[in-house]
Design an enzyme around this catalytic site. Structure first.
Site, PDB file in Angstrom:
ATOM      1  N   HIS A  68     -46.110   0.658  48.131  1.00  8.53           N
ATOM      2  CA  HIS A  68     -44.864   1.228  47.627  1.00  8.53           C
ATOM      3  C   HIS A  68     -44.041   0.169  46.905  1.00  8.53           C
ATOM      4  O   HIS A  68     -43.439   0.430  45.856  1.00  8.53           O
ATOM      5  CB  HIS A  68     -44.075   1.816  48.806  1.00  8.53           C
ATOM      6  CG  HIS A  68     -42.775   2.405  48.420  1.00  8.53           C
ATOM      7  ND1 HIS A  68     -41.593   2.076  49.048  1.00  8.53           N
ATOM      8  CD2 HIS A  68     -42.440   3.312  47.469  1.00  8.53           C
ATOM      9  CE1 HIS A  68     -40.599   2.749  48.501  1.00  8.53           C
ATOM     10  NE2 HIS A  68     -41.079   3.503  47.540  1.00  8.53           N
ATOM     11  N   GLU A  71     -45.472  -0.293  43.507  1.00 11.88           N
ATOM     12  CA  GLU A  71     -45.128   0.821  42.615  1.00 11.88           C
ATOM     13  C   GLU A  71     -43.799   0.543  41.910  1.00 11.88           C
ATOM     14  O   GLU A  71     -43.649   0.767  40.711  1.00 11.88           O
ATOM     15  CB  GLU A  71     -45.053   2.113  43.411  1.00 11.88           C
ATOM     16  CG  GLU A  71     -44.582   3.314  42.605  1.00 11.88           C
ATOM     17  CD  GLU A  71     -43.771   4.299  43.413  1.00 11.88           C
ATOM     18  OE1 GLU A  71     -42.648   4.634  42.994  1.00 11.88           O
ATOM     19  OE2 GLU A  71     -44.261   4.737  44.469  1.00 11.88           O
ATOM     20  N   HIS A  72     -42.828   0.049  42.651  1.00  9.72           N
ATOM     21  CA  HIS A  72     -41.536  -0.298  42.055  1.00  9.72           C
ATOM     22  C   HIS A  72     -41.670  -1.446  41.063  1.00  9.72           C
ATOM     23  O   HIS A  72     -41.119  -1.407  39.966  1.00  9.72           O
ATOM     24  CB  HIS A  72     -40.544  -0.701  43.152  1.00  9.72           C
ATOM     25  CG  HIS A  72     -39.920   0.449  43.872  1.00  9.72           C
ATOM     26  ND1 HIS A  72     -38.581   0.743  43.800  1.00  9.72           N
ATOM     27  CD2 HIS A  72     -40.453   1.388  44.694  1.00  9.72           C
ATOM     28  CE1 HIS A  72     -38.302   1.798  44.539  1.00  9.72           C
ATOM     29  NE2 HIS A  72     -39.433   2.205  45.099  1.00  9.72           N
ATOM     30  N   GLU A 148     -33.456   2.653  49.364  1.00 11.71           N
ATOM     31  CA  GLU A 148     -34.225   3.891  49.358  1.00 11.71           C
ATOM     32  C   GLU A 148     -34.600   4.303  50.785  1.00 11.71           C
ATOM     33  O   GLU A 148     -34.484   5.473  51.162  1.00 11.71           O
ATOM     34  CB  GLU A 148     -35.489   3.718  48.515  1.00 11.71           C
ATOM     35  CG  GLU A 148     -36.360   4.955  48.431  1.00 11.71           C
ATOM     36  CD  GLU A 148     -37.632   4.733  47.636  1.00 11.71           C
ATOM     37  OE1 GLU A 148     -38.401   5.697  47.478  1.00 11.71           O
ATOM     38  OE2 GLU A 148     -37.874   3.597  47.195  1.00 11.71           O
TER      39      GLU A 148
END
Length: 452
Positions: A68, A71-72, A148
């Site tokens: 994750h 991905e950012h 987030e």
């Protein structure tokens, strides 16, 4: 198209005409990169996705949350584009771009007008192959991800969902949160994420799918050009990474009951068990079962819990399938004082299907609902692109709408009853968030409660 079409990893070229006269083509480059397209008549836009068959389940102990995190970071810049350049590329043409991390894959995608597809290929290819993972950007994005996660932690239904998957799947890697947790993100190092990137973002891992107004030969040429510009040797001998084993995982339930006590107005309750793997022959029966139990306003859960008794506003069932495991669950948001009785009612409905089956009318409605939803979803090129990606990465076969409907039509009342009976015999897990009595669910799950 008659029947499903296998997607052998060693077959370099494949072409077929699917339902609605859509032309599906597939090319496997010598180095293992796989490119699939679905040309849809009448489309003037296209959606493209760059998939890597690595997800949160694949992370090592020292790299939890790396998928994750990465991905950012791939949106933060390359040697030729900074983060603003990437954003402007799509904003200036009215396009959409984003990414999704799952438990078994990561996808970077964009939707644009057909004339802007070459730009989308070039930009996403640059992001995927040439990310800098800049140390300064790394620390900046760490805080963004923590925000987030904090946002998700403020949502009781998100928290309950995460705890439910952990309770059902236990210590198996599929039970871990996709985004990691704050502790893992704070501890993540640039070196660990960089190693994760270099190990998993290679030609053999890459699947590219596009749907809509797309010319396959031009797409392949554009991909070749973009990857070669990044220094990839597309002529080198290689092979796609093998698909995940379909051998069923040995799942040991993590917890029977997991309560997160919070002073919320509603209790968010999930109850369920292990489900079906992605290639299980009973997956079409599962679709019917899910539709009947909690898939719409005419479903048993909605009618019994909301319409007849007024005990909840939101109530539904769901299924999640992975290569070697799955989850089946039911959810309700209700008054804390009613949480136990609502949970009992959800379990009663699943048990009733296992005991008595579904009616012929319910079976007919479920088939109609699923057929209509499938057809409507395929009006969107995003759905078609995603279908290609999952077919290539997960099950290794392409199933068009006609074949999907044919398989649904073969599901019988007995199939649904036997599946419900099977699910009802498996170890049960309950996860809930709210001001709840920790012991009130013990008898339903048959064990002691874990509270947090």
């Amino acid at each position: 198209m008659n029947g499903a079409v296998d997607l052998p990893l060693g077959q370099a070229e494949l072409s077929l005409v699917a339902s609605g006269d859509a032309l599906v083509r597939r090319t496997v480059l010598p180095d293992g990169v796989r490119i699939l397209s679905e040309r849809v008549p009448g489309s003037s836009s296209a959606t493209i996705g760059f998939w890597v068959a690595v997800g949160s389940r694949d992370e090592s102990t020292v790299a939890r949350g790396s998928t994750h995190f990465l991905e950012h970071l791939l949106f933060k810049g390359t040697a030729s584009r900074n983060a603003l350049d990437i954003a402007i590329s799509f904003d200036s043409v009215g396009g959409e771009h984003n990414a999704v991390t799952s438990k078994e894959y990561t996808c970077y995608y964009a939707k644009v007008r057909d004339g802007d597809l070459p730009m989308a290929v070039e930009v996403i290819a640059d992001m995927l192959t040439s990310s800098l993972i800049d140390p300064v950007e790394f620390d900046s994005e760490r805080q963004v991800i923590l925000e987030e996660l904090a946002m998700a932690d403020d949502d009781p239904s998100d928290v309950a969902s995460e705890r439910f998957f952990e309770a059902v799947l236990g210590e198996h890697p599929l039970g871990r949160p996709v985004g990691g947790n704050p502790e893992a993100i704070r501890a993540a190092t640039r070196d660990a994420v960089w190693s994760h990137y270099r190990a998993n973002y290679q030609a053999r891992d890459l699947v590219i799918t596009a749907a809509g107004s797309v010319d396959h030969d031009q797409l392949v040429a554009g991909v070749r050009s973009a990857l070669e510009s990044a220094g990839w040797d597309l002529g080198a001998a290689g092979a796609p990474v093998p698909r995940r084993s379909a051998e069923l995982a040995q799942i040991v339930r993590g917890e029977a009951v997991h309560i997160v006590n919070r002073p919320t107005e509603q209790a968010n309750v999930f109850v369920g068990t292990t489900g079906l793997a992605a290639n299980d022959d009973r997956r079409f029966a599962m679709s019917v079962l899910n539709s009947v139990v909690g898939g719409g306003m005419s479903s048993r859960l909605f009618q019994e819990i909301r319409e007849k008794r007024g005990l909840a506003y939101s109530v539904y069932s769901f299924g999640a399938s992975y290569s070697d495991a799955g989850v089946f669950g039911m959810y309700a948001g209700c008054s804390p004082a009613r949480a136990r009785v609502v949970t009992e009612l959800m379990l009663d409905e699943l048990a009733a299907v296992g005991r008595d089956g579904v009616t012929a009318d319910e079976l007919r409605r479920a088939r109609g609902q699923l057929a209509g939803a499938s057809a409507l979803a395929l009006e969107d090129s995003d759905t078609r692109m995603s279908r290609l990606g999952r077919a290539e990465i997960s099950v290794g076969e392409y199933v068009d709408l006609d074949e999907n409907l044919r398989r649904l039509a073969l599901v019988t009342v007995d199939d649904v009853r036997e599946l419900a009976r099977d699910l009802g015999s498996r170890p049960l897990s309950i996860a809930a968030v709210g001001p709840l009595d920790e012991s009130s669910f013990d008898a339903l799950a048959g064990t002691t409660t874990a509270t947090h």
